[in-house]
Design a protein around this motif. Structure first.
Motif, PDB file in Angstrom:
ATOM      1  N   GLN A 128       0.849  -1.192   0.000  1.00 24.02           N
ATOM      2  CA  GLN A 128       0.000   0.000   0.000  1.00 24.02           C
ATOM      3  C   GLN A 128       0.885   1.243   0.000  1.00 24.02           C
ATOM      4  OE1 GLN A 128      -3.294  -0.060   2.843  1.00 24.02           O
ATOM      5  NE2 GLN A 128      -2.892  -2.234   3.232  1.00 24.02           N
ATOM      6  N   ASP A 129       0.282   2.364  -0.316  1.00 24.42           N
ATOM      7  CA  ASP A 129       1.050   3.596  -0.483  1.00 24.42           C
ATOM      8  C   ASP A 129       1.912   3.935   0.724  1.00 24.42           C
ATOM      9  OD1 ASP A 129       0.364   7.089  -0.423  1.00 24.42           O
ATOM     10  OD2 ASP A 129       1.838   6.074  -1.694  1.00 24.42           O
ATOM     11  N   ARG A 130       1.374   3.700   1.928  1.00 22.12           N
ATOM     12  CA  ARG A 130       2.074   4.139   3.131  1.00 22.12           C
ATOM     13  C   ARG A 130       2.496   2.965   4.015  1.00 22.12           C
ATOM     14  NH1 ARG A 130      -2.476   8.143   5.034  1.00 22.12           N
ATOM     15  NH2 ARG A 130      -3.700   6.579   3.941  1.00 22.12           N
ATOM     16  N   GLN A 131       2.676   1.815   3.403  1.00 20.16           N
ATOM     17  CA  GLN A 131       3.072   0.627   4.146  1.00 20.16           C
ATOM     18  C   GLN A 131       4.311   0.023   3.512  1.00 20.16           C
ATOM     19  OE1 GLN A 131       0.388  -2.713   3.839  1.00 20.16           O
ATOM     20  NE2 GLN A 131       0.885  -3.447   5.888  1.00 20.16           N
ATOM     21  N   PHE A 132       5.294  -0.281   4.354  1.00 17.91           N
ATOM     22  CA  PHE A 132       6.557  -0.823   3.871  1.00 17.91           C
ATOM     23  C   PHE A 132       6.934  -1.981   4.777  1.00 17.91           C
ATOM     24  CE2 PHE A 132       9.675  -0.780   0.887  1.00 17.91           C
ATOM     25  CZ  PHE A 132      10.897  -0.168   1.151  1.00 17.91           C
ATOM     26  N   ILE A 133       7.181  -3.140   4.189  1.00 21.85           N
ATOM     27  CA  ILE A 133       7.416  -4.355   4.971  1.00 21.85           C
ATOM     28  C   ILE A 133       8.784  -4.929   4.633  1.00 21.85           C
ATOM     29  CG2 ILE A 133       6.616  -6.701   5.439  1.00 21.85           C
ATOM     30  CD1 ILE A 133       3.782  -5.699   4.696  1.00 21.85           C
ATOM     31  N   LEU A 134       9.522  -5.275   5.655  1.00 22.48           N
ATOM     32  CA  LEU A 134      10.812  -5.949   5.505  1.00 22.48           C
ATOM     33  C   LEU A 134      10.649  -7.397   5.906  1.00 22.48           C
ATOM     34  CD1 LEU A 134      13.898  -5.508   4.929  1.00 22.48           C
ATOM     35  CD2 LEU A 134      14.168  -5.242   7.393  1.00 22.48           C
ATOM     36  N   SER A 135      11.109  -8.309   5.054  1.00 23.06           N
ATOM     37  CA  SER A 135      10.866  -9.728   5.290  1.00 23.06           C
ATOM     38  C   SER A 135      12.113 -10.561   5.062  1.00 23.06           C
ATOM     39  CB  SER A 135       9.768 -10.246   4.342  1.00 23.06           C
ATOM     40  OG  SER A 135       8.582  -9.507   4.474  1.00 23.06           O
ATOM     41  N   SER A 136      12.035 -11.759   5.630  1.00 20.26           N
ATOM     42  CA  SER A 136      13.025 -12.781   5.329  1.00 20.26           C
ATOM     43  C   SER A 136      12.351 -14.140   5.462  1.00 20.26           C
ATOM     44  CB  SER A 136      14.217 -12.695   6.278  1.00 20.26           C
ATOM     45  OG  SER A 136      15.113 -13.781   6.053  1.00 20.26           O
ATOM     46  N   LYS A 137      12.729 -15.054   4.615  1.00 18.26           N
ATOM     47  CA  LYS A 137      12.180 -16.414   4.719  1.00 18.26           C
ATOM     48  C   LYS A 137      12.939 -17.217   5.767  1.00 18.26           C
ATOM     49  CE  LYS A 137      10.456 -16.658  -0.019  1.00 18.26           C
ATOM     50  NZ  LYS A 137      10.539 -17.363  -1.337  1.00 18.26           N
ATOM     51  N   LYS A 138      14.253 -16.975   5.865  1.00 18.96           N
ATOM     52  CA  LYS A 138      15.080 -17.705   6.822  1.00 18.96           C
ATOM     53  C   LYS A 138      16.163 -16.784   7.360  1.00 18.96           C
ATOM     54  CE  LYS A 138      14.622 -22.405   4.980  1.00 18.96           C
ATOM     55  NZ  LYS A 138      15.364 -23.610   4.506  1.00 18.96           N
ATOM     56  N   LEU A 139      16.055 -16.438   8.618  1.00 12.23           N
ATOM     57  CA  LEU A 139      17.013 -15.522   9.218  1.00 12.23           C
ATOM     58  C   LEU A 139      18.376 -16.167   9.440  1.00 12.23           C
ATOM     59  CD1 LEU A 139      14.748 -13.745  11.848  1.00 12.23           C
ATOM     60  CD2 LEU A 139      15.941 -12.638   9.941  1.00 12.23           C
ATOM     61  N   LEU A 140      19.393 -15.338   9.293  1.00  9.48           N
ATOM     62  CA  LEU A 140      20.760 -15.726   9.602  1.00  9.48           C
ATOM     63  C   LEU A 140      21.222 -14.981  10.860  1.00  9.48           C
ATOM     64  CD1 LEU A 140      22.238 -15.284   6.014  1.00  9.48           C
ATOM     65  CD2 LEU A 140      21.375 -17.407   7.027  1.00  9.48           C
ATOM     66  N   LEU A 141      22.250 -15.509  11.504  1.00  9.53           N
ATOM     67  CA  LEU A 141      22.800 -14.802  12.664  1.00  9.53           C
ATOM     68  C   LEU A 141      23.216 -13.382  12.298  1.00  9.53           C
ATOM     69  CD1 LEU A 141      25.007 -17.527  14.384  1.00  9.53           C
ATOM     70  CD2 LEU A 141      22.899 -16.529  15.280  1.00  9.53           C
ATOM     71  N   SER A 142      23.744 -13.225  11.093  1.00 11.03           N
ATOM     72  CA  SER A 142      24.244 -11.917  10.653  1.00 11.03           C
ATOM     73  C   SER A 142      23.130 -10.904  10.403  1.00 11.03           C
ATOM     74  CB  SER A 142      25.074 -12.081   9.378  1.00 11.03           C
ATOM     75  OG  SER A 142      24.298 -12.686   8.356  1.00 11.03           O
ATOM     76  N   ASP A 143      21.877 -11.346  10.475  1.00  8.10           N
ATOM     77  CA  ASP A 143      20.756 -10.407  10.307  1.00  8.10           C
ATOM     78  C   ASP A 143      20.462  -9.632  11.586  1.00  8.10           C
ATOM     79  OD1 ASP A 143      19.132 -12.820   8.209  1.00  8.10           O
ATOM     80  OD2 ASP A 143      20.245 -11.026   7.603  1.00  8.10           O
ATOM     81  N   SER A 144      21.085 -10.017  12.675  1.00  6.56           N
ATOM     82  CA  SER A 144      20.880  -9.271  13.918  1.00  6.56           C
ATOM     83  C   SER A 144      21.289  -7.818  13.734  1.00  6.56           C
ATOM     84  CB  SER A 144      21.712  -9.886  15.048  1.00  6.56           C
ATOM     85  OG  SER A 144      21.241 -11.164  15.373  1.00  6.56           O
TER      86      SER A 144
END
Lengths: 112, 113
Positions: free
Chosen positions: A70-86
């Motif tokens: 949507q115009d004012r919605q922004f989503i950050l996703s991952s299917k499988k997290l890594l340790l380095s994503d901390s």
């Protein structure tokens, strides 16, 4: 007035689990939207930005993705997290090109 | 590649002394330029910005910055620092052709009493 909401504030997830961080902006239309990750000594690393619905520019090739349903919605996703994503993830928006960034309060993500 | 460089990771100055924080960018045109400050445990606050016109811009808290096109620089200055200025300072650049905004790695300012 414009406000930006980002949630959750903190998140602890195991390695290999999925991720979804959400950001919404109120009080403005057609904002430019950004996801940054902040790490000590590395400043704010631009991950994704969007200048319109469905338009996503990726800056860092990794296991993260972003969507703008949507115009004012922004989503950050991952299917499988890594340790380095901390890290500390910040959502931000801007108006016209010469306007500054307005940041959300951030999400502290710990991958265990 | 587009980049923003803040060459000083840490700077220590005495209270009352003058300050200059350096910022250089790499971009094929004149971008929009910003300085932000982040105090410990706080969010980022805009100090000042440059788009066009007078190359010396004034900001909040007594800060100023000068854009030098020939040097691709946008250095932040303050004539006399206060203990409350201890914080991390970030230079940011809007690559205005596509609204991509990137940050330098920041300079942490320490103030000696």
């Amino acid at each position: 007035s414009q406000t930006i909401h980002q949630w959750p504030a903190t998140l602890v997830q195991p390695v290999g689990s999925p991720l979804s961080l959400e950001c919404t902006v109120e009080g403005t239309s057609n904002p430019n939207l950004y996801w940054y990750r902040q790490a000590a000594g590395r400043g704010l690393q631009l991950l994704f930005y969007s200048v319109g619905i469905g338009q996503i520019s990726s800056e860092v090739p990794q296991n993260l993705s972003a969507s703008r349903p949507q115009d004012r919605q922004f989503i950050l996703s991952s299917k499988k997290l890594l340790l380095s994503d901390s890290g500390f993830y910040l959502c931000a928006w801007t108006g016209p090109r010469n306007s500054p960034l307005h940041f959300g309060n951030g999400t502290r993500l710990t991958v265990t | 590649a587009q980049s923003v460089t803040q060459p000083d990771i840490h700077i220590t100055v005495s209270e009352g002394a003058s300050l200059e924080l350096r910022c250089n960018y790499s971009y094929g045109a004149t971008p929009y330029l910003f300085w932000y400050v982040q105090s410990p445990g706080q969010g980022l606050q805009l100090l000042l910005k440059y788009f066009s016109g007078d190359t010396l811009v004034q900001g909040i808290k007594g800060f100023e910055a000068e854009f030098k096109r020939s040097q691709s620089s946008f250095n932040l200055r303050k004539p006399s620092v206060h203990w409350s200025d201890a914080a991390e300072y970030f230079c940011a650049v809007n690559m205005n052709r596509d609204d991509k905004i990137i940050f330098g790695k920041g300079t942490r300012l320490h103030i000696l009493p």
